[in-house]
Design an enzyme around this catalytic site. Structure first.
Site, PDB file in Angstrom:
ATOM      1  N   CYS A   1      -2.412  -0.500   7.469  1.00 28.53           N
ATOM      2  CA  CYS A   1      -1.594   0.706   7.376  1.00 28.53           C
ATOM      3  C   CYS A   1      -1.662   1.516   8.664  1.00 28.53           C
ATOM      4  CB  CYS A   1      -2.028   1.547   6.185  1.00 28.53           C
ATOM      5  SG  CYS A   1      -1.678   0.739   4.604  1.00 28.53           S
TER       6      CYS A   1
ATOM      7  N   CYS B   1      -6.152   1.955   5.808  1.00 22.74           N
ATOM      8  CA  CYS B   1      -6.832   0.729   6.234  1.00 22.74           C
ATOM      9  C   CYS B   1      -6.257   0.296   7.586  1.00 22.74           C
ATOM     10  CB  CYS B   1      -6.633  -0.366   5.194  1.00 22.74           C
ATOM     11  SG  CYS B   1      -4.927  -0.986   5.115  1.00 22.74           S
TER      12      CYS B   1
ATOM     13  N   GLU C   1       0.932   3.855   1.890  1.00 22.62           N
ATOM     14  CA  GLU C   1       1.428   4.234   3.214  1.00 22.62           C
ATOM     15  C   GLU C   1       2.595   3.359   3.651  1.00 22.62           C
ATOM     16  OE1 GLU C   1      -3.186   4.454   3.576  1.00 22.62           O
ATOM     17  OE2 GLU C   1      -1.706   3.398   2.361  1.00 22.62           O
TER      18      GLU C   1
ATOM     19  N   HIS D   1       0.858  -1.194   0.000  1.00 20.05           N
ATOM     20  CA  HIS D   1       0.000   0.000   0.000  1.00 20.05           C
ATOM     21  C   HIS D   1       0.887   1.235   0.000  1.00 20.05           C
ATOM     22  CE1 HIS D   1      -3.874  -1.920   1.836  1.00 20.05           C
ATOM     23  NE2 HIS D   1      -3.295  -2.720   0.947  1.00 20.05           N
TER      24      HIS D   1
END
Length: 156
Positions: free
Chosen positions: A93, A90, A62, A60
């Site tokens: 993260c 999410c 992040e 992801h």
């Protein structure tokens, strides 16, 4: 803790860079999310979604930004850091953000399906955890939301 992001100047420039990374991800067939991690007033890490490219569910934006910044810092903790991301983090993260001790998270648009900064869960400002982040949302929200809408419209 919730507050309004600072429009104009520093916050907006950081989020604009995150949007550029999100656009890049979208052009490469990834969900268009970008992230910029700033420490001591300088970009310490940045990332974009790369799950398809990397065949990695943890790739992801992040996480990519955190990994880059931690390698540069030589530390898994990033006290005083600020993370600018185009979509609400999410749970995965958000957990990594808390573990890294990021001080402030600014996200553009909410994720009503899996957001962990208040939409579905509240990991970033959870009093049960030993670290909490200042959380701000809505900065360049429409631009981020439109990137996501266009991406998913094109895939249907």
């Amino acid at each position: 803790m919730r507050a309004e992001p600072r429009l104009g100047g520093y916050d907006e420039r950081c989020m604009q860079r995150a949007l550029e990374l999100a656009e890049q991800a979208g052009e490469e067939g990834e969900v268009p999310v970008g992230a910029v991690l700033v420490q001591n007033g300088r970009i310490a890490g940045q990332g974009r979604n790369r799950m398809v490219e990397a065949a990695d569910p943890t790739a992801h934006a992040e996480i990519e930004a955190l990994r880059s910044a931690c390698v540069s810092a030589g530390n898994y903790r990033l006290p005083g850091a600020e993370l600018f991301v185009t979509l609400e983090p999410c749970a995965m993260c958000a957990g990594a953000i808390v573990l890294a001790r990021v001080s402030r998270v600014v996200f553009a648009t909410h994720d009503p399906r899996s957001g962990a900064a208040g939409s579905v869960f509240n990991v970033l400002d959870n009093t049960s955890l030993n670290h909490r982040c200042e959380v701000q949302s809505g900065l360049l929200e429409e631009q981020s939301a439109e990137l996501l809408r266009a991406f998913f419209r094109a895939r249907r």
